[in-house]
Design an enzyme around this catalytic site. Sequence first.
Site, PDB file in Angstrom:
ATOM      1  N   CYS A  68       0.813  -0.888   0.543  1.00 29.77           N
ATOM      2  CA  CYS A  68      -0.356   0.255   0.057  1.00 29.77           C
ATOM      3  C   CYS A  68       1.192   1.132   0.044  1.00 29.77           C
ATOM      4  O   CYS A  68       2.153   1.104   0.310  1.00 29.77           O
ATOM      5  CB  CYS A  68      -1.234   0.050   0.994  1.00 29.77           C
TER       6      CYS A  68
ATOM      7  N   GLU B 235       1.014   3.946   1.865  1.00 27.34           N
ATOM      8  CA  GLU B 235       1.364   3.668   3.341  1.00 27.34           C
ATOM      9  C   GLU B 235       2.686   2.732   3.601  1.00 27.34           C
ATOM     10  O   GLU B 235       3.763   3.610   4.192  1.00 27.34           O
ATOM     11  CB  GLU B 235       0.243   3.381   4.538  1.00 27.34           C
TER      12      GLU B 235
ATOM     13  N   CYS C  44      -3.096  -1.143   7.534  1.00 25.41           N
ATOM     14  CA  CYS C  44      -1.693   0.353   7.523  1.00 25.41           C
ATOM     15  C   CYS C  44      -2.520   0.634   8.501  1.00 25.41           C
ATOM     16  O   CYS C  44      -1.449   1.750   9.611  1.00 25.41           O
ATOM     17  CB  CYS C  44      -2.211   0.313   6.104  1.00 25.41           C
TER      18      CYS C  44
END
Length: 138
Positions: free
Chosen positions: A58, A60, A94
Amino acid sequence: MDTLEINWVELRERARQSATKSYAPYSRVTVGAAALTSHGTVVEGCNIENASYGLTLCAECSLLGDLARCGGGELVAVAVVAGDGAPLAPCGRCRQLLFEHGGAKLLIDSGEGAEPKRLDQLLPDAFGPDDLDTRSNA
Ligand SMILES: [Zn+2]
């Protein structure tokens, strides 16, 4: 940390720009993230997909790589957006990753005109580094 001014418009724009660097050939959902750190710097990330799907990173995740690369610090405020600039909430994994580097008070963008949320609203009763200290048997 409280004296840092959070420029959400800039964070959203930097997240949107980061999304243009995304590698998303499978979902075609580009995502960018930008965060203000306790040092007053801004770190960024974008999603990086993988043919195995399960190994996709992701935005993040790469943001945290950028945090380490840029000297660390604590995350103060995070904006995550899709390639069209619309805000996205961090996924469950995340939220845990962000908790490690921002704690319960980390502010998560909710988009223009909406109040940001604290991470402990998105991840209540989080397990974190303090739990390792207090629950270790050694
Ligand atoms: Zn995620």
